[in-house]
Design a protein around this motif. Structure first.
Motif, PDB file in Angstrom:
ATOM      1  N   GLY A  10      32.916  21.099  53.841  1.00  6.57           N
ATOM      2  CA  GLY A  10      34.218  21.202  54.497  1.00  6.57           C
ATOM      3  C   GLY A  10      35.225  20.217  53.939  1.00  6.57           C
ATOM      4  N   GLU A  43      33.313  33.612  55.679  1.00  6.90           N
ATOM      5  CA  GLU A  43      34.120  32.855  56.634  1.00  6.90           C
ATOM      6  C   GLU A  43      33.218  32.221  57.687  1.00  6.90           C
ATOM      7  N   TYR A  50      32.007  23.695  58.283  1.00  8.69           N
ATOM      8  CA  TYR A  50      32.984  22.765  58.868  1.00  8.69           C
ATOM      9  C   TYR A  50      32.376  22.053  60.078  1.00  8.69           C
ATOM     10  N   GLU A 260      41.177  37.740  54.018  1.00  7.33           N
ATOM     11  CA  GLU A 260      41.583  36.371  54.276  1.00  7.33           C
ATOM     12  C   GLU A 260      43.090  36.216  54.099  1.00  7.33           C
ATOM     13  N   ASP A 263      44.814  38.341  56.982  1.00 10.84           N
ATOM     14  CA  ASP A 263      44.639  37.797  58.335  1.00 10.84           C
ATOM     15  C   ASP A 263      45.484  36.567  58.588  1.00 10.84           C
ATOM     16  N   ASP A 264      45.463  35.706  57.614  1.00 12.01           N
ATOM     17  CA  ASP A 264      46.060  34.414  57.884  1.00 12.01           C
ATOM     18  C   ASP A 264      46.801  33.927  56.660  1.00 12.01           C
ATOM     19  N   GLU A 270      48.346  27.398  53.067  1.00 15.96           N
ATOM     20  CA  GLU A 270      48.175  25.961  53.229  1.00 15.96           C
ATOM     21  C   GLU A 270      46.961  25.469  52.466  1.00 15.96           C
ATOM     22  N   ARG A 271      45.902  26.249  52.583  1.00 13.21           N
ATOM     23  CA  ARG A 271      44.683  25.820  51.913  1.00 13.21           C
ATOM     24  C   ARG A 271      44.833  25.884  50.391  1.00 13.21           C
ATOM     25  N   LYS A 274      46.754  22.968  49.434  1.00 17.39           N
ATOM     26  CA  LYS A 274      45.927  21.770  49.534  1.00 17.39           C
ATOM     27  C   LYS A 274      44.991  21.660  48.345  1.00 17.39           C
TER      28      LYS A 274
END
Lengths: 588, 112
Positions: A10, A43, A50, A260, A263-264, A270-271, A274
């Protein structure tokens, strides 16, 4: 004593005992297989990772130095054995996966029966089913006895189940596709790579296929996957099964990826943001690996071509050098102004041409086989030798070339006796007594060798008209030298044989230079015939005559073995039927 | 007949409903959901939650967003979509009917 390594979960790094890592890896591997085929499997695994990271974080904050086997066992107890997590799925999903269950179950059970691993199932409810198995060999038996996806994989570690095509991340030049395929078919990776490269050179489809395989074939990451990669031999049935499974797996991965993003999108962005830094900048990031991999692929292709070319060149060079070395005793003194120069020159030329080839072959082999460059010493030696050889070659080249600077020709008259009332017979002298050495590797036109002499066959015989009273024979010598004097000397060195007995002129088809150097020597023989003179040109002169002054109507068949008379217009057939030696049929 | 299994099945039946209900109270991330479920003895092993959340999310009932955490890995905060809201209301209706029916049924059992 414990070995401690680190694991990234994670996005956080934890120190972990070697053994604990093995267990954790096995557990996550088991989860992956448990959820294989389930929508959003990656997922789910990611979420669980995580959570594990969170629990580990608490332990580390609590003063634990490294994650131990007991910690991992706690995790397994808290999270649950893999098959426990799936059970609710058929109960709650309703439409999507429930109808699949019975269909999936049957072949899976059949597979299980086939592999003979139907050990009595442990208590299906015990969460310790996984955690309770202390020995690592027992692990893979521990999980998944009853899970519907599990049955075909519930086998001891030694027999990791049906073989699957994985990319081999441990032994890769580009993406590990060849290496993984080699493991799949039980072959040496080098052979697969070479075969692949031949396919690339032959059909040109190779790179595309490679990239497609690179994308769709998963890399063997967990221990069990690596075992599967090398697993048992592949049978026709298992190949078919494997292909179906791979196709399913691929579809799932594409779908998950799309899902993925759909959906988001925000979270995904963001990921991505990052991780963008890691992705593009950090060494070993996927982007870097892609670029690096493509570069390596090109290098390998190029290296193979270079290697093939260089090896064949080296081979021909070696053969040529062998022949040349054999010729040195004859060529050396012929070409070079000193006996030692010959060998030296050949070695120098060999080094000048050969060293770059050897270096190219070495680096090509290195690129292909993945050898590390060990030291620069060998390069330094090679380069020094090459420099010296180049210098020597240039020096000798100029030296020898200088001796070809000046050309000279001079003409001498030879005595020629002609029998009265009989045509002069011109023929080729026999060279049958010369013991020529045949060498098929080096063949130079018009040059033949005996053990001690070199014979040149580039002499020309000309027959022309003349204004004088009697036939005459001239010999014209040609040669080159550094200056006029040297060129004359070189011309004088020509040794040539002419045999003139009454009524006959024999001409040697070759001349030699004795011990003298070859400086482009050449020889012409000119027979000058006054009007009315008669000759017979023997059949043996074919190939030696380069110029005959005829009336222009004479055929080739008429030229030889017939009495010819010189007229103002040139040679014509003689009308007088003169008896001729050796031609009885024409005498009547 | 395994009594533990029956209990587990009973809990599982309402798990989905409870999770939706917990999330409907405001954005929440899995570890907090787990705490609540564990307190309520609705869940035994944590691992069961994740496939369930993923499935609900894939069905369009849940949404989520990532949030950085100061104390650990980034967290996935779940929220209820409008669709999820409607779904929850329907489940709630069913639950009330069921609770009523169960209450009625068990009352009879106690009487006997």
């Amino acid at each position: 004593m414990r070995k401690v390594m680190s694991v990234n979960l994670g996005g956080l790094v934890f120190p972990i005992d070697d053994e604990a890592y093995g267990k954790l890896d096995a557990y996550i591997g088991a989860l992956q297989r448990q959820f294989e085929g389930t929508e959003g499997a990656d997922e789910i695994i990611g979420d669980i990772e995580y959570r594990i990271a969170e629990i580990f974080q608490e332990k580390v904050k609590g003063g634990v130095e490294s994650i131990s086997t007991a910690d991992v066992q706690d995790i397994v107890a808290v999270m649950g054995a893999p098959r426990e997590l799936q059970e609710e799925d058929p109960n709650l999903t309703g439409s999507a996966s429930a109808p699949h269950t019975p269909a999936d179950q049957t072949p899976a059970d059949a597979a299980q029966a086939g592999t003979g691993s139907d050990a009595p199932a442990e208590d299906p409810d015990a969460p310790e089913a996984f955690a309770g198995t202390g020995e690592s060999t027992a692990q893979s038996e521990g999980y998944g006895k009853s899970g519907r996806k599990k049955t075909r994989k519930a086998e001891p570690v030694g027999n990791p189940g049906p073989k699957r095509f994985f990319r081999n991340g441990d032994d890769k030049l580009v993406g590990g596709v060849c290496s993984g395929f080699a493991a799949y078919i039980d072959a040496d990776p080098l052979i697969v790579r070479l075969a692949f490269l031949l396919a690339v050179l032959g059909f040109g489809m190779g790179p595309l296929i490679y990239i497609v395989l690179w994308i769709i074939v998963p890399e063997a990451k967990t221990t069990s996957e690596k075992l599967q990669m090398r697993g048992e031999k592949v049978t026709v049935e298992s190949i078919e099964k494997a292909i179906r499974r791979e196709a399913k797996d691929l579809k799932k991965r594409f779908k998950d990826f799309k899902q993925e993003i759909k959906d988001d999108p925000k979270g995904f962005e963001e990921r991505v943001e990052k991780k963008a830094n890691d992705f593009f900048v950090e060494a070993g990031s996927p982007f870097q690996r892609l670029v690096h991999g493509a570069a390596r692929l090109l290098t390998v292709v190029f290296a193979t071509v270079v290697l093939i070319v260089v090896l064949s060149l080296l081979f021909s060079l070696a053969t040529g050098a062998g022949a040349a070395a054999w010729m040195v005793p004859q060529f050396g003194p012929l070409l070079f102004p000193g006996s030692g120069f010959g060998r030296m020159a050949i070695l120098a030329v060999l080094a000048v041409v050969g060293i770059p080839l050897i270096l190219a072959a070495m680096s090509a082999a290195r690129a292909m086989l993945g050898w590390k460059r060990r030291s620069g010493a060998i390069h330094t030696v090679f380069l020094t030798v090459w420099g010296v050889a180049l210098g020597l070659t240039i020096f000798l080249g100029f030296r020898v070339a200088g001796e070809f600077g000046r050309e000279i020709s001079y003409r001498e008259e030879l005595p020629l006796e002609v029998a009265p009332n009989r045509p002069l017979r011109i023929k080729r002298l026999s060279t049958a007594h010369r013991d020529y050495r045949e060498d098929r590797r080096i063949h130079i036109d018009q040059v033949r060798f005996t053990d001690d002499t070199v014979f040149f066959g580039n002499l020309d015989v000309k027959i022309s008209g003349a204004s004088g009273e009697t036939p005459a024979l001239y010999r014209i010598r040609h040669a080159r030298g550094r200056n006029r004097q040297q060129a004359t000397e070189n011309a004088k060195a020509i040794t040539h044989r002419v045999r003139n007995t009454e009524g006959s002129l024999g001409i040697d088809p070759e001349f030699s230079l004795g011990e003298h150097r070859w400086r482009d020597q050449d020889l012409d023989l000119v027979v000058e015939l006054p009007s009315g003179a008669e000759i017979v040109i023997d059949e043996s002169m074919r190939g030696l005559l380069t110029s005959v002054h005829t009336d222009g109507f004479m055929s080739d068949a008429e030229l030889y073995n017939h009495t010819l008379r010189m007229t103002d217009k040139g040679l014509v057939r003689s009308v007088q039927a003169q008896p001729e030696a050796g031609q009885p049929h024409e005498s009547m | 007949m395994d009594i533990e299994n029956s209990k587990k099945q009973m809990r599982k039946g309402v798990l989905e409903f409870c999770i939706l209900a917990i999330i409907s109270q405001g954005e929440i991330y899995p570890s907090d959901i787990l705490r609540k479920l564990k307190d309520a003895k609705l869940i035994v092993v944590e691992g069961t939650l994740y496939p369930l959340l993923t499935r609900l999310k894939n069905a369009g009932l849940l949404g989520y967003s990532w949030k950085e955490s100061t104390s650990g890995p980034p967290r996935k905060y779940y929220n209820l979509t409008t669709e999820g809201e409607a779904f929850l209301q329907e489940l709630k209706g069913t639950w009330e009917e069921l609770a009523h029916a169960v209450g009625f049924a068990t009352k009879n059992i106690q009487l006997s």
